[in-house]
Write a protein that holds these residues in place. Structure first.
Motif, mmCIF file in Angstrom:
data_model
loop_
_atom_site.group_PDB
_atom_site.id
_atom_site.type_symbol
_atom_site.label_atom_id
_atom_site.label_comp_id
_atom_site.label_asym_id
_atom_site.label_seq_id
_atom_site.Cartn_x
_atom_site.Cartn_y
_atom_site.Cartn_z
ATOM 1 N N GLY A 46 0.832 -1.198 0.000
ATOM 2 C CA GLY A 46 0.000 0.000 0.000
ATOM 3 C C GLY A 46 0.866 1.247 0.000
ATOM 4 O O GLY A 46 1.822 1.356 0.765
ATOM 5 N N LEU A 47 0.554 2.172 -0.897
ATOM 6 C CA LEU A 47 1.404 3.357 -1.033
ATOM 7 C C LEU A 47 1.159 4.316 0.130
ATOM 8 O O LEU A 47 0.046 4.420 0.645
ATOM 9 N N VAL A 48 2.221 5.001 0.513
ATOM 10 C CA VAL A 48 2.176 5.924 1.644
ATOM 11 C C VAL A 48 2.620 7.292 1.149
ATOM 12 O O VAL A 48 3.722 7.432 0.617
ATOM 13 N N ASP A 49 1.751 8.280 1.310
ATOM 14 C CA ASP A 49 2.106 9.630 0.861
ATOM 15 C C ASP A 49 2.434 10.498 2.070
ATOM 16 O O ASP A 49 1.558 10.777 2.891
ATOM 17 N N LEU A 50 3.665 10.893 2.145
ATOM 18 C CA LEU A 50 4.116 11.706 3.283
ATOM 19 C C LEU A 50 3.728 13.174 3.127
ATOM 20 O O LEU A 50 3.999 13.983 4.004
ATOM 21 N N HIS A 51 3.078 13.525 2.033
ATOM 22 C CA HIS A 51 2.844 14.950 1.769
ATOM 23 C C HIS A 51 1.549 15.145 0.980
ATOM 24 O O HIS A 51 1.551 15.181 -0.244
ATOM 25 N N THR A 52 0.451 15.265 1.712
ATOM 26 C CA THR A 52 -0.861 15.452 1.086
ATOM 27 C C THR A 52 -1.548 16.652 1.736
ATOM 28 O O THR A 52 -1.426 16.858 2.937
ATOM 29 N N HIS A 53 -2.266 17.411 0.926
ATOM 30 C CA HIS A 53 -3.116 18.466 1.483
ATOM 31 C C HIS A 53 -4.564 18.021 1.378
ATOM 32 O O HIS A 53 -5.106 17.917 0.285
ATOM 33 N N LEU A 54 -5.158 17.729 2.530
ATOM 34 C CA LEU A 54 -6.556 17.280 2.529
ATOM 35 C C LEU A 54 -7.527 18.446 2.728
ATOM 36 O O LEU A 54 -8.723 18.294 2.552
ATOM 37 N N ARG A 55 -6.994 19.619 3.097
ATOM 38 C CA ARG A 55 -7.745 20.890 3.117
ATOM 39 C C ARG A 55 -8.805 21.000 4.205
ATOM 40 O O ARG A 55 -9.352 22.070 4.403
ATOM 41 N N GLU A 56 -9.176 19.909 4.856
ATOM 42 C CA GLU A 56 -10.191 19.979 5.901
ATOM 43 C C GLU A 56 -9.500 19.939 7.263
ATOM 44 O O GLU A 56 -8.610 19.090 7.442
ATOM 45 N N PRO A 57 -9.854 20.783 8.213
ATOM 46 C CA PRO A 57 -10.918 21.783 8.170
ATOM 47 C C PRO A 57 -10.502 23.075 7.455
ATOM 48 O O PRO A 57 -9.329 23.388 7.378
ATOM 49 N N GLY A 58 -11.503 23.768 6.953
ATOM 50 C CA GLY A 58 -11.301 25.144 6.521
ATOM 51 C C GLY A 58 -11.406 25.401 5.038
ATOM 52 O O GLY A 58 -11.869 26.446 4.625
ATOM 53 N N PHE A 59 -10.949 24.445 4.233
ATOM 54 C CA PHE A 59 -10.965 24.695 2.783
ATOM 55 C C PHE A 59 -11.711 23.577 2.069
ATOM 56 O O PHE A 59 -11.224 22.982 1.104
ATOM 57 N N GLU A 60 -12.909 23.300 2.569
ATOM 58 C CA GLU A 60 -13.671 22.150 2.063
ATOM 59 C C GLU A 60 -14.140 22.332 0.637
ATOM 60 O O GLU A 60 -14.576 21.365 0.011
ATOM 61 N N GLN A 61 -14.054 23.559 0.110
ATOM 62 C CA GLN A 61 -14.399 23.736 -1.308
ATOM 63 C C GLN A 61 -13.331 23.119 -2.206
ATOM 64 O O GLN A 61 -13.583 22.833 -3.382
ATOM 65 N N SER A 62 -12.120 22.893 -1.654
ATOM 66 C CA SER A 62 -11.026 22.301 -2.435
ATOM 67 C C SER A 62 -10.977 20.788 -2.267
ATOM 68 O O SER A 62 -10.763 20.050 -3.227
ATOM 69 N N GLU A 63 -11.110 20.346 -1.040
ATOM 70 C CA GLU A 63 -10.978 18.927 -0.728
ATOM 71 C C GLU A 63 -11.479 18.715 0.695
ATOM 72 O O GLU A 63 -11.503 19.659 1.493
ATOM 73 N N THR A 64 -11.889 17.473 0.977
ATOM 74 C CA THR A 64 -12.199 17.109 2.358
ATOM 75 C C THR A 64 -11.392 15.861 2.689
ATOM 76 O O THR A 64 -10.774 15.253 1.802
ATOM 77 N N VAL A 65 -11.406 15.473 3.935
ATOM 78 C CA VAL A 65 -10.705 14.248 4.293
ATOM 79 C C VAL A 65 -11.302 13.074 3.505
ATOM 80 O O VAL A 65 -10.567 12.224 3.004
ATOM 81 N N LEU A 66 -12.617 13.084 3.341
ATOM 82 C CA LEU A 66 -13.246 11.992 2.580
ATOM 83 C C LEU A 66 -12.832 12.020 1.112
ATOM 84 O O LEU A 66 -12.370 11.007 0.570
ATOM 85 N N THR A 67 -12.965 13.159 0.455
ATOM 86 C CA THR A 67 -12.674 13.180 -0.985
ATOM 87 C C THR A 67 -11.183 12.955 -1.242
ATOM 88 O O THR A 67 -10.804 12.272 -2.195
#
Lengths: 429, 314
Positions: A46-67
């Motif tokens: 399983g791939l592991v990404d050490l650098h992701t921007h999930l944007r939540e909380p605060g910028f849910e128009q860009s991304e959420t933890v779910l999306t």
């Protein structure tokens, strides 16, 4: 939780065999298992990404933890480290626990929050690093990513202090004064296009300072998104001296060059910027020889309106989770620099080790957590919005032909992708 | 030609064609009735996101002399200053029925973004974008040089072998960029002179010679000396220590004017900082083309609007 019998997969070491999954771990054999035909497919941990921007909380128009989790799973990832530049900033135990809880609730990937080094990412005072480390989120990676911890004394203190909790500082290396208003790599092209330059030295000078600081205080340093040939030289030098430094490169810095800025299409605007062809070649070689330890996506979703404008008004960043494996294949596997065993190392084992994430030390061995992805390296397709599963479509690869296709992803024994499609309802036990 | 975004895109033939067409336009301007009917019924929008009185009135005069309807749209005090995006503005102009958009924008590349966006189907003329290009200025400068050097025998000619020295803030100058590419295309030999802080990184790859010494550049007897404006905001950003030092080293003063050959032209795109990059004596001398540049600007912009909107060759 499903029991799987994966048939005829090629493992990272090149051997071809069946393997079995039961109760979330790899097992010797299983009966009544769901068969996954992996003939011709490459199995990867399983791939592991050490650098992701999930944007939540605060910028849910860009991304959420779910999306963002769904985007990650569709790209073959089973764990992501979520950067701290949320709103509120992930600089307290409360915020990082919330992010982790959201990740756990959705279940597509393991979400490990990264804590801010300084309060509000403002580079003035250390945030409550100990509280975040001891929270339920068990934060081990700290970063002001998006901003550089430019104050040398504060960086020294941060490096020292996280040692207390076994943590690591992941530095966004960008000398702020040298990059005021910077828009793209500084060179002949930026001069021609009239876009303010982001000089390589602004990255290299901070890396040089930080490796010396890390050496001085005996701390561990991780360098985010290395983008220049000069940075590679500095890191190579530091490693030769025994300094405890690790480094990452993004998929886009392995494939794309500054030439793409010449049409002012802001999908290609990213920080650090796309560099010269010589830099791309140096980064590929550094990844192959181990100077650069890992590939991390710097997945940076932005809504359409943040990119539908003039270049200098557009946001920095590009999405990358869904395309990472394909881009790595195109840049360093198909060019003969890395094997799939190396890919497993740079996209799974090594980032898990840097981030102190358990369960990725011995993939495919009996008893280990069943995190893996099945990948078809022979597939080719034109990358389109249908390949994107997060909220944003700011991918630099739209319209470009890329190799490979993620056929299945299994996270802790739960299938998140099957037959190339995201599983909508996760069957969790 | 659908758009004019950059002089770098122009071939030698296209550039000479525009200059020749501008000759026709200039000739029409000497008649009693200056107006031509070429763009009757067409709408040209002057879309200015940045203040510029000179360029705006020059384009306005050019469009009106071609009988186009002109709409002036300035960002200040409009919806743009309230946060409206380039996209919304462009779509509004498309809905109004603009045939041509003359755009000045503070962002480099904004005209190209507009032209490629699909938000509007009008011809786009770059009237200056950030620190990128100002192609009609480059064209009017070339036109001015050609007129002074070749007079009535200008038609069909380029600027082969003409030596042009451009002095000042090359780093931030869209005028310098448009001139460098166009002059190279037309066969001129360009030298840039500036303090190293005001030369872009990578200038060694440009088709120019580069120097730091204005006195040496004057001693080389260039056919044309073009002075660029020094923006006041550069003064406090460590590009040079003081205005006085800049003026002493890179200002074109009366003493340097005296050393320049009598036949050499002195150019400035305006607006000038008299006493800083150019002295009044130099600006107002017989060698100065500064007023001609303004007049020629209208002819060039007529030629460009005509080519873009009246369709195809002259």
């Amino acid at each position: 939780m499903t029991t799987f019998h994966v048939k005829g997969a090629t493992l990272p070491d090149g051997t071809r065999r069946d393997f079995f999954v039961e109760n979330g771990v790899f097992v010797d054999s299983a009966s009544n298992a769901t068969v996954l035909d992996a003939d011709g497919l490459q199995a990867l941990p399983g791939l592991v990404d050490l650098h992701t921007h999930l944007r939540e909380p605060g910028f849910e128009q860009s991304e959420t933890v779910l999306t963002g989790s769904r985007a990650a799973a569709s790209g073959g990832f089973t764990a992501v480290f979520a950067m701290a530049n949320t709103s509120p900033v992930s600089d307290t135990a409360g915020v990082v626990e919330q992010v982790k809880a959201l990740g756990d609730a959705h279940g597509y990937v393991t979400v490990r929050p990264i804590g801010a080094v300084t309060v509000g990412l403002e580079g003035q005072r250390l945030s409550e690093i100990g509280a975040m480390a001891q929270s339920r989120a068990q934060v081990r990676v700290f970063s002001d990513d998006g901003k550089c911890v430019s104050d040398a004394l504060l960086m020294r203190r941060a490096l020292e202090y996280v040692k207390t909790f076994g943590g690591v500082i992941a530095q966004h290396s960008q000398e702020p004064r040298l990059t005021e208003g910077a828009q793209m790599n500084e060179g002949a092209l930026s001069g021609e296009l009239g876009l303010a330059g982001w000089p390589a030295v602004a990255e290299e000078a901070i890396i040089a300072r930080d490796v010396l600081l890390a050496q001085h205080v005996g701390a561990r340093l991780h360098v985010c998104h290395v983008s220049t040939a000069g940075s590679v030289d500095v890191i190579r030098w530091a490693k030769a001296r025994g300094i405890d430094v690790t480094a990452e490169v993004t998929p886009h810095h392995l494939l794309l060059t500054e030439q793409l800025a010449s049409g002012y299409d802001s999908r290609f605007k990213v920080n650090p910027p796309l560099r010269r062809d010589d830099d791309v070649q140096a980064l590929r070689e550094a990844l192959a020889d181990g100077t650069i330890d890992i590939v991390a996506t710097d997945h940076a979703p932005h809504p359409l309106e943040a990119k539908e404008c003039a270049w200098d008004e557009a946001a920095f960043g590009m999405v990358g989770l869904e395309s990472a494996l394909s881009v790595v294949q195109a840049a360093v596997v198909d060019t003969g620099l890395l094997s799939f065993a190396d890919v497993a190392r740079v996209l799974s084992g090594a980032p898990a080790r840097i981030g102190l994430l358990d369960g990725y030390g011995a993939p495919f061995t009996v008893g280990a957590p069943a995190n893996f992805t099945l990948y078809d390296p022979a597939a080719r397709s034109v990358f389109g919005v249908e390949h994107l599963h997060g909220k944003s479509v700011n991918s630099p690869y739209l319209g470009r032909e890329l190799p490979g296709r993620v056929v299945a992803t299994v996270h802790g024994g739960v299938a998140t992708v099957l037959e190339g499609l995201l599983v909508e309802e996760l069957a969790r036990g | 030609m659908k758009h004019l975004l950059s002089t770098k895109d122009l071939s030698r033939d296209e550039a000479v064609q525009i200059l020749d067409l501008a000759e026709d336009m200039a000739q029409a301007g000497t008649r009693e009735v200056k107006k031509l009917p070429a763009l009757r019924g067409r709408t040209v929008v002057n879309l200015f996101f940045e203040d510029s009185t000179r360029t705006k009135i020059s384009f306005e005069a050019a469009a009106k002399r071609l009988s186009a309807d002109v709409i002036n749209f300035t960002a200040k005090g409009s919806s743009v200053s309230k946060g409206e995006s380039l996209k919304d503005t462009a779509q509004t102009l498309a809905a109004i029925g603009a045939d041509g958009v003359v755009i000045r924008h503070h962002s480099s590349g904004a005209p190209r973004v507009l032209a490629q966006s699909g938000w509007i189907d009008a011809g786009v003329v770059n009237a200056g974008d950030g620190t990128h290009e100002h192609p009609t200025q480059g064209l009017l400068d070339a036109f001015t040089m050609r007129k002074r050097l070749h007079g009535d025998a200008s038609r069909g000619r380029a600027l082969d072998g003409v030596t042009v020295t451009i002095v000042g803030d090359i780093l931030h100058s869209r005028v310098a960029r448009s001139n460098v590419w166009l002059l190279e295309t037309l066969g001129a030999e360009v030298t840039l002179v500036a303090p190293a802080t005001l030369l872009p990184v990578g200038v060694d790859t440009w088709p120019v010679a580069v120097g730091y010494d204005l006195d040496a550049a004057v001693a080389a007897k260039p056919d044309v000396l073009m002075m660029l404006r020094i923006q006041s905001e550069r003064m406090n950003a460590a590009f040079f220590p003081t205005a006085r030092e800049y003026s002493r080293q890179w200002g074109f003063d009366d003493e340097r004017l005296a050393r320049l050959p009598a036949a050499s032209l002195v150019m400035h795109p305006g607006p000038m900082n008299r006493g800083l990059e150019i002295s009044s004596g130099a600006a107002d001398s017989a060698r100065s083309t500064i007023i001609e540049q303004v007049a020629n600007g209208v002819s060039i912009r007529m030629a460009v609007l005509y080519l873009l909107l009246a369709g195809g060759a002259a």
